[in-house]
Design a protein around this motif. Structure first.
Motif, short mmCIF file in Angstrom:
data_model
loop_
_atom_site.label_atom_id
_atom_site.label_comp_id
_atom_site.label_asym_id
_atom_site.label_seq_id
_atom_site.Cartn_x
_atom_site.Cartn_y
_atom_site.Cartn_z
N LEU A 163 0.82 -1.21 0.00
CA LEU A 163 0.00 0.00 0.00
C LEU A 163 0.85 1.26 0.00
CD1 LEU A 163 -2.90 -0.47 2.61
CD2 LEU A 163 -3.18 0.24 0.24
N HIS B 137 -4.44 -3.58 -6.29
CA HIS B 137 -5.61 -2.72 -6.16
C HIS B 137 -6.55 -3.21 -5.06
CE1 HIS B 137 -4.12 -2.81 -10.33
NE2 HIS B 137 -4.23 -1.51 -10.25
N TYR C 225 -6.82 -5.62 -1.33
CA TYR C 225 -6.08 -6.20 -0.21
C TYR C 225 -7.07 -6.94 0.69
CZ TYR C 225 -2.61 -2.84 -1.82
OH TYR C 225 -1.74 -2.13 -2.60
N LEU D 119 -4.26 4.96 2.98
CA LEU D 119 -5.62 4.97 2.47
C LEU D 119 -6.17 6.40 2.36
CD1 LEU D 119 -7.20 1.91 4.34
CD2 LEU D 119 -6.36 2.01 1.98
N ARG E 44 -4.85 7.83 -0.92
CA ARG E 44 -4.94 7.02 -2.14
C ARG E 44 -5.65 7.80 -3.24
NH1 ARG E 44 -1.92 5.03 -2.60
NH2 ARG E 44 -1.86 3.34 -1.10
N ASP F 143 -8.43 3.80 -7.41
CA ASP F 143 -9.40 2.90 -6.80
C ASP F 143 -8.69 1.78 -6.04
OD1 ASP F 143 -11.89 4.06 -7.71
OD2 ASP F 143 -11.30 3.45 -9.71
N THR F 144 -9.08 1.62 -4.77
CA THR F 144 -8.46 0.62 -3.91
C THR F 144 -9.53 -0.07 -3.08
OG1 THR F 144 -6.42 1.93 -3.74
CG2 THR F 144 -6.77 0.25 -2.06
N VAL G 137 -11.31 4.87 -1.97
CA VAL G 137 -11.13 3.69 -1.12
C VAL G 137 -12.48 3.03 -0.86
CG1 VAL G 137 -10.38 2.85 1.13
CG2 VAL G 137 -9.07 4.62 -0.03
#
Length: 382
Positions: A153, A161, A163, A182, A185, A188-189, A222
């Motif tokens: 990350l 992408h 987790y 996060l 970010r 897109d995660t 996120v």
């Protein structure tokens, strides 16, 4: 009930039930070792030569690979997620060293740093070159390896992408580092984390504390999900968390449900046709996979159009159905309905006649299309 039974079986059926697992020995320069890989390709990988697939990397592959593969195969069979390539890294004798971090800065050190570089600089490039991988990449880990996956990350341009943190045994400072990563970010995660009420107490407390902090993050890039499973231990929570993680990560990919139809689509103040096209455009941007619009999704949208009598939307819907499913009756049926509603019976009859020559689909049969043609002839005395 039937689906629930099948889903339960997915946890215990081995990957070989779905297709042959490829066992590879990968010679790593970074590790100066040979590592064992388990690779599961989608069912029709060889036939679909132009298709690309998301990549799911599974740490602790010696025991996590099979339950992940079982759930991926199950969900993709029902089109609740895209077919994916799953790669497990066996770590039964190396997981402690692979997950090692420095006791001063709590970042990967020694074999841990080498394992980190092995995944990012050797394994992923090899998989991208050897198999038809899509942009979307997900990584899965459990306790020590779940802590480890979060180091990816911290890269400016993360190679993963998604987790999936299964009861992560968090290193000191890891909570603050995850929150900072996060919060900042810009792409897109998906971040999933799970514990259980019977999990190891230290792990559970840290995970619950991290959950409270992540929920405060205001970042639209996120997509965060958390589960605290009742009466689940450090090991039993894994069987619940894997399908749950896949379900929430691929929520946008799933077919239009009855609930979404009733609660959202029927009450749209904007175009239902545009809702459909925007939905597929969004999923393509999110998952990096272009796909045909499902027949059932066409039917859900057309039903809403009929219910709300927004007949003008049937014309673009029909043209889109012709493009997406040119061999079926679907597009001509929608165009026939459209022409009927705007008072163009000859054009409607021609559309139905053209549809009669195409393949049957869903509720549309040759008899049904013939009835539509004969009804117009009868009404107008032709």
């Amino acid at each position: 009930m039937k689906k629930s039974i099948i889903l339960l079986l997915a946890f215990i059926i081995t990957a070989s039930s779905y297709g042959q697992v490829i066992y590879e020995k990968f010679k790593s320069i970074k590790l100066d070792q040979t590592r064992e890989l388990k690779i599961q390709l989608p069912r029709n990988y060889k036939k679909n030569e132009d298709k690309i697939y998301p990549l799911i990397i599974v740490l602790d592959g010696d025991y996590l690979f099979e339950p992940v593969v079982g759930n991926v195969d199950y969900f993709s069979y029902w089109e609740d997620m895209p077919e994916s390539i799953v790669v497990g890294i066996n770590q039964d004798k190396t997981r402690q060293e692979d997950s090692r971090y420095d006791l001063a800065d709590f970042l990967p050190v020694n074999k841990g740093a080498e394992f980190y570089e092995f995944i990012g600089q050797e394994l992923l490039p090899y998989l991208d070159q050897t198999y038809r991988t899509a942009q979307l990449k997900i990584i899965v880990g459990h306790d020590h390896t779940a802590n480890f996956i979060n180091y990816f990350l911290f890269k400016e341009n993360p190679i993963f992408h998604g987790y999936i943190n299964l009861s992560p045994d968090l290193a000191p400072n890891m909570k603050d580092r995850i929150i900072a990563a996060l919060s900042n970010r810009t792409s897109d995660t998906w971040f999933y984390m799970a514990t259980g009420t019977q999990d190891v107490e230290k792990i559970r407390n840290n995970v619950v504390g991290l959950d409270e902090k992540i929920k405060e993050i205001d970042n639209d890039n996120v997509k965060y999900f958390f589960d605290n499973f009742e009466e689940s231990t450090h090991y039993t929570l894994v069987g619940k968390a894997i399908p749950r993680a896949l379900e929430v990560i691929f929520e946008m990919y799933r077919p239009i449900s009855k609930k979404k139809y009733k609660e959202v689509i029927l009450h749209l103040e904007t175009s239902a046709y545009e809702y459909l096209t925007d939905l597929y455009k969004t999923t393509e941007e999110l998952y990096g996979i272009k796909r045909k619009i499902r027949i059932n999704d066409f039917i859900a949208i057309s039903t809403a159009i009929e219910k709300n009598k927004n007949w003008e939307e049937l014309e673009p819907l029909g043209k889109l159905a012709r493009k997406e499913h040119p061999d079926t009756m679907l597009g001509n049926y929608y165009l026939g309905m459209y022409y009927e509603q705007i008072g163009e019976p000859k054009k409607a009859m021609r559309a139905y006649e053209n549809g009669f020559l195409q393949s049957e689909v869903a509720f549309l049969t040759k008899d049904f299309m013939l009835e539509k043609v004969n009804k117009i002839k009868e009404d107008f005395g032709w």
